[in-house]
Design a protein around this motif. Structure first.
Motif, PDB file in Angstrom:
ATOM      1  N   PHE A   1     -17.241 121.847  71.156  1.00  8.69           N
ATOM      2  CA  PHE A   1     -16.802 121.273  69.879  1.00  8.69           C
ATOM      3  C   PHE A   1     -17.932 120.461  69.245  1.00  8.69           C
ATOM      4  O   PHE A   1     -18.160 120.528  68.028  1.00  8.69           O
ATOM      5  CB  PHE A   1     -15.575 120.387  70.098  1.00  8.69           C
ATOM      6  CG  PHE A   1     -15.020 119.788  68.837  1.00  8.69           C
ATOM      7  CD1 PHE A   1     -14.603 120.598  67.786  1.00  8.69           C
ATOM      8  CD2 PHE A   1     -14.935 118.406  68.690  1.00  8.69           C
ATOM      9  CE1 PHE A   1     -14.097 120.042  66.618  1.00  8.69           C
ATOM     10  CE2 PHE A   1     -14.442 117.846  67.520  1.00  8.69           C
ATOM     11  CZ  PHE A   1     -14.015 118.662  66.484  1.00  8.69           C
ATOM     12  N   ARG A   2     -18.673 119.734  70.076  1.00  3.54           N
ATOM     13  CA  ARG A   2     -19.799 118.936  69.570  1.00  3.54           C
ATOM     14  C   ARG A   2     -20.875 119.843  68.951  1.00  3.54           C
ATOM     15  O   ARG A   2     -21.483 119.483  67.940  1.00  3.54           O
ATOM     16  CB  ARG A   2     -20.389 118.097  70.702  1.00  3.54           C
ATOM     17  CG  ARG A   2     -21.520 117.174  70.253  1.00  3.54           C
ATOM     18  CD  ARG A   2     -22.186 116.504  71.441  1.00  3.54           C
ATOM     19  NE  ARG A   2     -23.278 115.660  71.037  1.00  3.54           N
ATOM     20  CZ  ARG A   2     -23.248 114.336  70.989  1.00  3.54           C
ATOM     21  NH1 ARG A   2     -22.143 113.691  71.333  1.00  3.54           N
ATOM     22  NH2 ARG A   2     -24.310 113.641  70.614  1.00  3.54           N
ATOM     23  N   PHE A   3     -21.109 121.006  69.574  1.00  2.00           N
ATOM     24  CA  PHE A   3     -22.121 121.924  69.038  1.00  2.00           C
ATOM     25  C   PHE A   3     -21.782 122.322  67.594  1.00  2.00           C
ATOM     26  O   PHE A   3     -22.656 122.393  66.731  1.00  2.00           O
ATOM     27  CB  PHE A   3     -22.241 123.180  69.898  1.00  2.00           C
ATOM     28  CG  PHE A   3     -22.621 122.909  71.336  1.00  2.00           C
ATOM     29  CD1 PHE A   3     -23.242 121.722  71.703  1.00  2.00           C
ATOM     30  CD2 PHE A   3     -22.334 123.849  72.322  1.00  2.00           C
ATOM     31  CE1 PHE A   3     -23.587 121.479  73.028  1.00  2.00           C
ATOM     32  CE2 PHE A   3     -22.680 123.615  73.653  1.00  2.00           C
ATOM     33  CZ  PHE A   3     -23.304 122.436  73.993  1.00  2.00           C
ATOM     34  N   PHE A   4     -20.482 122.587  67.344  1.00  2.06           N
ATOM     35  CA  PHE A   4     -20.054 122.929  65.987  1.00  2.06           C
ATOM     36  C   PHE A   4     -20.215 121.735  65.047  1.00  2.06           C
ATOM     37  O   PHE A   4     -20.625 121.894  63.887  1.00  2.06           O
ATOM     38  CB  PHE A   4     -18.603 123.410  65.989  1.00  2.06           C
ATOM     39  CG  PHE A   4     -18.424 124.822  66.454  1.00  2.06           C
ATOM     40  CD1 PHE A   4     -18.514 125.884  65.554  1.00  2.06           C
ATOM     41  CD2 PHE A   4     -18.184 125.102  67.791  1.00  2.06           C
ATOM     42  CE1 PHE A   4     -18.354 127.202  65.982  1.00  2.06           C
ATOM     43  CE2 PHE A   4     -18.041 126.414  68.232  1.00  2.06           C
ATOM     44  CZ  PHE A   4     -18.119 127.461  67.325  1.00  2.06           C
ATOM     45  N   GLN A   5     -19.903 120.537  65.545  1.00  3.96           N
ATOM     46  CA  GLN A   5     -20.077 119.336  64.724  1.00  3.96           C
ATOM     47  C   GLN A   5     -21.545 119.151  64.328  1.00  3.96           C
ATOM     48  O   GLN A   5     -21.855 118.851  63.165  1.00  3.96           O
ATOM     49  CB  GLN A   5     -19.612 118.098  65.497  1.00  3.96           C
ATOM     50  CG  GLN A   5     -18.108 117.981  65.695  1.00  3.96           C
ATOM     51  CD  GLN A   5     -17.772 116.734  66.496  1.00  3.96           C
ATOM     52  OE1 GLN A   5     -18.277 116.532  67.606  1.00  3.96           O
ATOM     53  NE2 GLN A   5     -16.931 115.888  65.931  1.00  3.96           N
ATOM     54  N   GLU A   6     -22.429 119.312  65.305  1.00  5.65           N
ATOM     55  CA  GLU A   6     -23.855 119.120  65.031  1.00  5.65           C
ATOM     56  C   GLU A   6     -24.365 120.166  64.044  1.00  5.65           C
ATOM     57  O   GLU A   6     -25.202 119.866  63.186  1.00  5.65           O
ATOM     58  CB  GLU A   6     -24.657 119.153  66.334  1.00  5.65           C
ATOM     59  CG  GLU A   6     -24.411 117.943  67.224  1.00  5.65           C
ATOM     60  CD  GLU A   6     -25.380 117.874  68.400  1.00  5.65           C
ATOM     61  OE1 GLU A   6     -26.341 118.664  68.429  1.00  5.65           O
ATOM     62  OE2 GLU A   6     -25.171 117.034  69.292  1.00  5.65           O
ATOM     63  N   TRP A   7     -23.877 121.401  64.175  1.00  2.00           N
ATOM     64  CA  TRP A   7     -24.305 122.444  63.235  1.00  2.00           C
ATOM     65  C   TRP A   7     -23.851 122.102  61.815  1.00  2.00           C
ATOM     66  O   TRP A   7     -24.589 122.311  60.842  1.00  2.00           O
ATOM     67  CB  TRP A   7     -23.760 123.807  63.663  1.00  2.00           C
ATOM     68  CG  TRP A   7     -24.278 124.915  62.796  1.00  2.00           C
ATOM     69  CD1 TRP A   7     -23.622 125.547  61.772  1.00  2.00           C
ATOM     70  CD2 TRP A   7     -25.586 125.498  62.822  1.00  2.00           C
ATOM     71  NE1 TRP A   7     -24.424 126.484  61.179  1.00  2.00           N
ATOM     72  CE2 TRP A   7     -25.645 126.478  61.812  1.00  2.00           C
ATOM     73  CE3 TRP A   7     -26.699 125.292  63.624  1.00  2.00           C
ATOM     74  CZ2 TRP A   7     -26.781 127.240  61.570  1.00  2.00           C
ATOM     75  CZ3 TRP A   7     -27.837 126.054  63.378  1.00  2.00           C
ATOM     76  CH2 TRP A   7     -27.862 127.009  62.380  1.00  2.00           C
TER      77      TRP A   7
END
Length: 402
Positions: free
Chosen positions: A82-88
């Motif tokens: 989920f964090r990866f999507f937030q960072e993107w």
């Protein structure tokens, strides 16, 4: 635009080297570096360096406090994803706001998942790929489990999709063997090897000797240095078990020097105290962050560098610091690290999951003349292959036509 929300490891020096190249070559356009608020606090020296540059088209941009606070934790696989999507999403937001024409992602590994779902960016992008393992079964000390094989095919599926992304310009990879694998399998020119940069810093002998005296290292002892973030994955517990198994004769000749931050310092100290009650070792610990300018002194006063990492994936700057100081390394034989130590004669490799093998490695280091451990000519070659110039030129030459 450069985008990097990481704070530790390679990242601050990478950013500074790229800023230096941009400034010295008076590149046209504007360079925006998007970082976390923690980066600004912990690496103020990098921002000060940018301020001193003659080029005035370089700017640091921090993400907002709200954006940083809302980032998911990394405590579970689902939360990390989920964090990866937030960072993107943050990357895209700033690329759009800054009107970036290209984005260099300094830690690309985490954004493969969003790209697999077909997400795009406001501009073209490139990235630095740190931790591929899909080729590890080809390396010298290959020991593959069922989990490794499953991970390999996950990564192969992921990289095959990423390489087809219409906005990807170049994937820079720190692992030359992974680059060979991908080029052979996919016949692509979208991936290239990126040197892991080291900038040799000369240290004064008097300063190094003063440090050795301040640490009260006994002259009769061979100094084994474990440097960096001292965590379980660096093999500290296996190392201490290995030392505990040595005879008094070997222990009397050994000084263990632990230098770096550690969240498990209390547990390490407790284990060292137990060993010290029954073995005549000398153990010295400095649990603190060490600046780049101080690092060479610790390597100069050491005889052997320890890297018994546990199934570490990717490169490690420790190999480069050791080679720069002409000091042999006692390393894990796993993956890219083990391969580099073997190919470049950087020292000895052992199965670092085994305290018995680590103990054998320690005894070999103690019994042999240090000049016979490692190949000094190959060490020099290794450092030259990973110069700062090669690092910066590889990146900017690949992106110059954008």
């Amino acid at each position: 635009m450069m985008f990097d929300l990481s704070v530790r490891g390679h990242h601050p020096s990478y950013i500074q080297y790229l800023i230096q190249y941009w400034d010295e070559n008076t590149l046209p356009g504007r360079l925006d570096i998007v970082v976390s608020r923690r980066f600004v606090v912990e690496h103020a020296d990098v921002l000060e360096y940018a301020d001193r540059c003659s080029s005035k088209n370089i700017a640091f941009v921090t993400i907002s406090a709200v954006e940083e606070a809302l980032l998911s934790s990394r405590k579970s696989r689902l939360k990390r994803a989920f964090r990866f999507f937030q960072e993107w999403q943050i990357l895209c937001r700033y690329a759009k706001a800054l009107k970036a024409t290209h984005c260099l992602v300094l830690y690309f590994d985490t954004y493969q998942i969003p790209l697999l779902f077909g997400l795009t960016a406001p501009c073209s992008f490139s990235g630095i790929y740190f931790r591929p393992t899909f080729h590890y079964d080809r390396l010298t000390q290959a020991r593959s489990s069922e989990g490794d094989r499953l991970q390999k095919w996950r990564e192969i599926f992921s990289i095959s999709r990423v390489l087809k992304h219409p906005q990807l310009k170049m994937l820079f990879c720190l692992d030359p063997f992974a680059v060979d694998f991908v080029k052979e399998r996919y016949n692509t020119d979208r991936i290239c090897h990126l040197p892991d940069p080291i900038l040799p810093i000369l240290t004064e002998r008097e300063r190094s000797q003063s440090l050795k005296k301040a640490l009260n290292i006994e002259e009769k002892r061979t100094v084994f240095l474990m440097f960096g973030s001292l965590t379980e994955r660096k093999g500290i517990y296996q190392l201490l078990d290995a030392i505990a198994s040595l005879s008094d004769e070997w222990c009397d000749r050994l000084c263990l020097l632990l230098v770096g931050e550690s969240r498990i310092s209390k547990q390490i100290d407790e284990q060292i105290a137990k060993i010290s009650q029954i073995k005549p070792i000398q153990a010295i610990a400095r649990y603190q962050f060490i600046s780049d300018s101080e690092i060479p002194d610790y390597f100069q006063i050491s005889d052997v560098i320890l890297a018994p990492y546990q199934r570490h994936v990717g490169m490690s700057g420790i190999l480069l610091w050791a080679a720069t100081a002409n000091k042999p390394i006692l390393s894990s034989d796993y993956g890219l690290m083990g391969e580099m130590v073997t190919r470049y004669g950087l020292g000895l490799t052992v199965d670092s999951s085994s305290p018995e093998e680590i103990a054998q490695g320690l005894m070999e280091c103690l019994s042999q003349p240090r000049s016979s451990l490692g190949d000094r000519a190959k060490m020099k070659q290794f450092v030259e292959h990973n110069s700062v110039n090669r690092f910066t030129q590889t990146i900017f030459n690949s992106l110059k036509d954008l």
